[in-house]
Design a protein around this motif. Structure first.
Motif, PDB file in Angstrom:
ATOM      1  N   PHE A  62     -12.012  -3.892  -5.907  1.00 21.10           N
ATOM      2  CA  PHE A  62     -12.703  -4.137  -4.640  1.00 21.10           C
ATOM      3  C   PHE A  62     -14.182  -4.405  -4.882  1.00 21.10           C
ATOM      4  N   GLY A  63     -14.798  -5.098  -3.933  1.00 21.27           N
ATOM      5  CA  GLY A  63     -16.232  -5.337  -3.984  1.00 21.27           C
ATOM      6  C   GLY A  63     -16.970  -4.073  -3.587  1.00 21.27           C
ATOM      7  N   ARG A  64     -17.638  -3.433  -4.542  1.00 23.06           N
ATOM      8  CA  ARG A  64     -18.229  -2.111  -4.319  1.00 23.06           C
ATOM      9  C   ARG A  64     -19.644  -2.185  -3.764  1.00 23.06           C
ATOM     10  N   GLY A  65     -20.166  -3.396  -3.583  1.00 24.30           N
ATOM     11  CA  GLY A  65     -21.512  -3.552  -3.063  1.00 24.30           C
ATOM     12  C   GLY A  65     -22.450  -4.037  -4.149  1.00 24.30           C
ATOM     13  N   PRO A  66     -23.701  -4.242  -3.752  1.00 24.54           N
ATOM     14  CA  PRO A  66     -24.283  -3.955  -2.447  1.00 24.54           C
ATOM     15  C   PRO A  66     -23.842  -4.959  -1.382  1.00 24.54           C
ATOM     16  N   GLY A  67     -24.048  -4.566  -0.120  1.00 25.83           N
ATOM     17  CA  GLY A  67     -23.663  -5.432   0.980  1.00 25.83           C
ATOM     18  C   GLY A  67     -23.698  -4.683   2.293  1.00 25.83           C
ATOM     19  N   SER A  68     -22.925  -5.172   3.248  1.00 29.32           N
ATOM     20  CA  SER A  68     -22.866  -4.571   4.579  1.00 29.32           C
ATOM     21  C   SER A  68     -22.408  -3.117   4.497  1.00 29.32           C
ATOM     22  N   PHE A  69     -23.175  -2.227   5.105  1.00 32.58           N
ATOM     23  CA  PHE A  69     -22.841  -0.798   5.078  1.00 32.58           C
ATOM     24  C   PHE A  69     -21.441  -0.558   5.638  1.00 32.58           C
ATOM     25  N   THR A  70     -21.171  -1.115   6.812  1.00 37.75           N
ATOM     26  CA  THR A  70     -19.867  -0.905   7.445  1.00 37.75           C
ATOM     27  C   THR A  70     -18.755  -1.562   6.643  1.00 37.75           C
ATOM     28  N   GLY A  71     -18.980  -2.799   6.205  1.00 31.31           N
ATOM     29  CA  GLY A  71     -17.960  -3.511   5.446  1.00 31.31           C
ATOM     30  C   GLY A  71     -17.594  -2.813   4.152  1.00 31.31           C
ATOM     31  N   LEU A  72     -18.590  -2.265   3.463  1.00 32.66           N
ATOM     32  CA  LEU A  72     -18.317  -1.550   2.214  1.00 32.66           C
ATOM     33  C   LEU A  72     -17.491  -0.293   2.464  1.00 32.66           C
ATOM     34  N   ARG A  73     -17.796   0.404   3.543  1.00 35.29           N
ATOM     35  CA  ARG A  73     -17.034   1.611   3.869  1.00 35.29           C
ATOM     36  C   ARG A  73     -15.588   1.269   4.220  1.00 35.29           C
ATOM     37  N   VAL A  74     -15.391   0.153   4.921  1.00 35.47           N
ATOM     38  CA  VAL A  74     -14.031  -0.268   5.273  1.00 35.47           C
ATOM     39  C   VAL A  74     -13.219  -0.543   4.006  1.00 35.47           C
ATOM     40  N   ALA A  75     -13.761  -1.374   3.112  1.00 36.32           N
ATOM     41  CA  ALA A  75     -13.029  -1.724   1.889  1.00 36.32           C
ATOM     42  C   ALA A  75     -12.775  -0.497   1.022  1.00 36.32           C
ATOM     43  N   THR A  76     -13.789   0.351   0.880  1.00 34.88           N
ATOM     44  CA  THR A  76     -13.625   1.547   0.049  1.00 34.88           C
ATOM     45  C   THR A  76     -12.539   2.454   0.608  1.00 34.88           C
ATOM     46  N   GLY A  77     -12.548   2.652   1.923  1.00 34.47           N
ATOM     47  CA  GLY A  77     -11.548   3.517   2.538  1.00 34.47           C
ATOM     48  C   GLY A  77     -10.137   2.982   2.383  1.00 34.47           C
ATOM     49  N   ILE A  78      -9.963   1.681   2.590  1.00 30.19           N
ATOM     50  CA  ILE A  78      -8.634   1.078   2.457  1.00 30.19           C
ATOM     51  C   ILE A  78      -8.146   1.161   1.014  1.00 30.19           C
ATOM     52  N   VAL A  79      -9.021   0.834   0.082  1.00 26.59           N
ATOM     53  CA  VAL A  79      -8.633   0.857  -1.331  1.00 26.59           C
ATOM     54  C   VAL A  79      -8.305   2.280  -1.781  1.00 26.59           C
ATOM     55  N   GLN A  80      -9.119   3.236  -1.379  1.00 26.46           N
ATOM     56  CA  GLN A  80      -8.832   4.624  -1.750  1.00 26.46           C
ATOM     57  C   GLN A  80      -7.481   5.068  -1.197  1.00 26.46           C
ATOM     58  N   GLY A  81      -7.198   4.715   0.059  1.00 29.31           N
ATOM     59  CA  GLY A  81      -5.931   5.113   0.667  1.00 29.31           C
ATOM     60  C   GLY A  81      -4.735   4.505  -0.041  1.00 29.31           C
ATOM     61  N   LEU A  82      -4.803   3.204  -0.330  1.00 28.28           N
ATOM     62  CA  LEU A  82      -3.702   2.539  -1.024  1.00 28.28           C
ATOM     63  C   LEU A  82      -3.513   3.096  -2.432  1.00 28.28           C
ATOM     64  N   ALA A  83      -4.621   3.248  -3.143  1.00 33.00           N
ATOM     65  CA  ALA A  83      -4.544   3.692  -4.541  1.00 33.00           C
ATOM     66  C   ALA A  83      -4.103   5.148  -4.639  1.00 33.00           C
ATOM     67  N   TRP A  84      -4.601   5.976  -3.751  1.00 41.55           N
ATOM     68  CA  TRP A  84      -4.244   7.400  -3.779  1.00 41.55           C
ATOM     69  C   TRP A  84      -2.749   7.576  -3.532  1.00 41.55           C
ATOM     70  N   GLY A  85      -2.228   6.880  -2.533  1.00 40.95           N
ATOM     71  CA  GLY A  85      -0.820   7.027  -2.194  1.00 40.95           C
ATOM     72  C   GLY A  85       0.120   6.537  -3.276  1.00 40.95           C
ATOM     73  N   ALA A  86      -0.327   5.547  -4.064  1.00 43.27           N
ATOM     74  CA  ALA A  86       0.527   4.976  -5.111  1.00 43.27           C
ATOM     75  C   ALA A  86       0.113   5.420  -6.507  1.00 43.27           C
ATOM     76  N   ASP A  87      -0.882   6.317  -6.596  1.00 43.48           N
ATOM     77  CA  ASP A  87      -1.373   6.825  -7.881  1.00 43.48           C
ATOM     78  C   ASP A  87      -1.812   5.679  -8.795  1.00 43.48           C
ATOM     79  N   LEU A  88      -2.689   4.817  -8.254  1.00 39.02           N
ATOM     80  CA  LEU A  88      -3.167   3.652  -8.997  1.00 39.02           C
ATOM     81  C   LEU A  88      -4.644   3.799  -9.351  1.00 39.02           C
ATOM     82  N   PRO A  89      -5.071   3.218 -10.470  1.00 43.51           N
ATOM     83  CA  PRO A  89      -6.505   3.150 -10.755  1.00 43.51           C
ATOM     84  C   PRO A  89      -7.182   2.117  -9.859  1.00 43.51           C
ATOM     85  N   VAL A  90      -8.479   2.291  -9.690  1.00 44.87           N
ATOM     86  CA  VAL A  90      -9.293   1.393  -8.874  1.00 44.87           C
ATOM     87  C   VAL A  90     -10.377   0.785  -9.760  1.00 44.87           C
ATOM     88  N   ILE A  91     -10.661  -0.503  -9.552  1.00 49.31           N
ATOM     89  CA  ILE A  91     -11.686  -1.183 -10.345  1.00 49.31           C
ATOM     90  C   ILE A  91     -12.805  -1.654  -9.410  1.00 49.31           C
TER      91      ILE A  91
END
Length: 229
Positions: A62-91
């Motif tokens: 995922f794009g970790r920033g810098p950038g839009s405060f809200t947009g970064l939080r959205v992407a981070t939250g979605i990626v964390q949720g998907l990766a956590w549930g499937a036990d995947l690494p994040v890049i």
């Protein structure tokens, strides 16, 4: 990696890209206020079209920033949720480097020093320099948060430009011959960068957005406290 999903919502654009068994599919759209509504459905569309479940991925980038405060939080939250549930690494991938990679992809014949500058609002820019050396993309200094009043200093020995910051003065008055101010971070380029040897996977809970503004404010507060002692 055989199967890799990449997501980005760090700017006015929203994008997703999927590598599946050597084939890449991609979604991109301008959605300034639609990141929350569009990013996860984009990922679902790509996965369903490829016949993949999330737990069949090797990692999520995922794009970790810098950038839009809200947009970064959205992407981070979605990626964390998907990766956590499937036990995947994040890049996590720098959005400034992703813009540089997008420039290199669309302008393959341009070499030299590239300045990526993004409008950070509040009279400031997110900025970073890169060296374009054929197919190689080399960092040429640290990512910075720069006041527009000091932006002219970024232009030394610059051969090319990219990013929304080039629409602002003083950069818009001194554009190099090749300049793409409309270029936004794209999950397609994040996917490419996440496959490079220097990409560093982290666990889902370690995936965090990079705002730059936070670190600069912290440095200022630390300096003020030190000077007052």
């Amino acid at each position: 990696m055989k199967n890799l999903l990449a997501l980005d919502s760090s700017s006015n654009a929203c994008s997703a890209a999927l590598l599946c068994n050597g084939s890449v599919t991609h979604r991109w759209e301008l959605a300034p206020r639609g990141h929350m509504q569009r990013l996860l459905p984009m990922a679902d569309e790509l996965l369903q079209a490829a016949g993949l479940a999330v737990n069949q991925l090797d990692a999520i980038a995922f794009g970790r920033g810098p950038g839009s405060f809200t947009g970064l939080r959205v992407a981070t939250g979605i990626v964390q949720g998907l990766a956590w549930g499937a036990d995947l690494p994040v890049i996590p991938v720098s959005t400034l480097r992703a813009i540089a990679a997008g420039f290199q992809r669309t302008q393959p014949d341009v070499d030299g020093r590239l300045l990526v500058a993004v409008d950070a609002r509040m009279g400031e820019l997110y900025a970073a320099h890169f060296r374009l050396e054929g197919q190689r993309l080399v960092n040429d200094g640290a990512e910075q948060l720069v006041p527009l009043a000091d932006a002219a200093a970024l232009l030394e020995n610059v051969d090319a430009g990219a990013g929304s910051g080039w629409q602002l003065a003083p950069l818009n008055q001194q554009r190099p011959a090749v300049c793409l101010p409309e270029l936004e971070p794209d999950a397609l380029d994040i996917l490419h960068l996440a496959r490079q040897a220097d990409a560093v996977p982290v666990q889902a809970h370690e995936a965090k957005p990079v705002y730059l503004r936070d670190s600069v404010n912290w440095q200022k507060r630390t300096r003020i406290r030190t000077e007052s002692l």
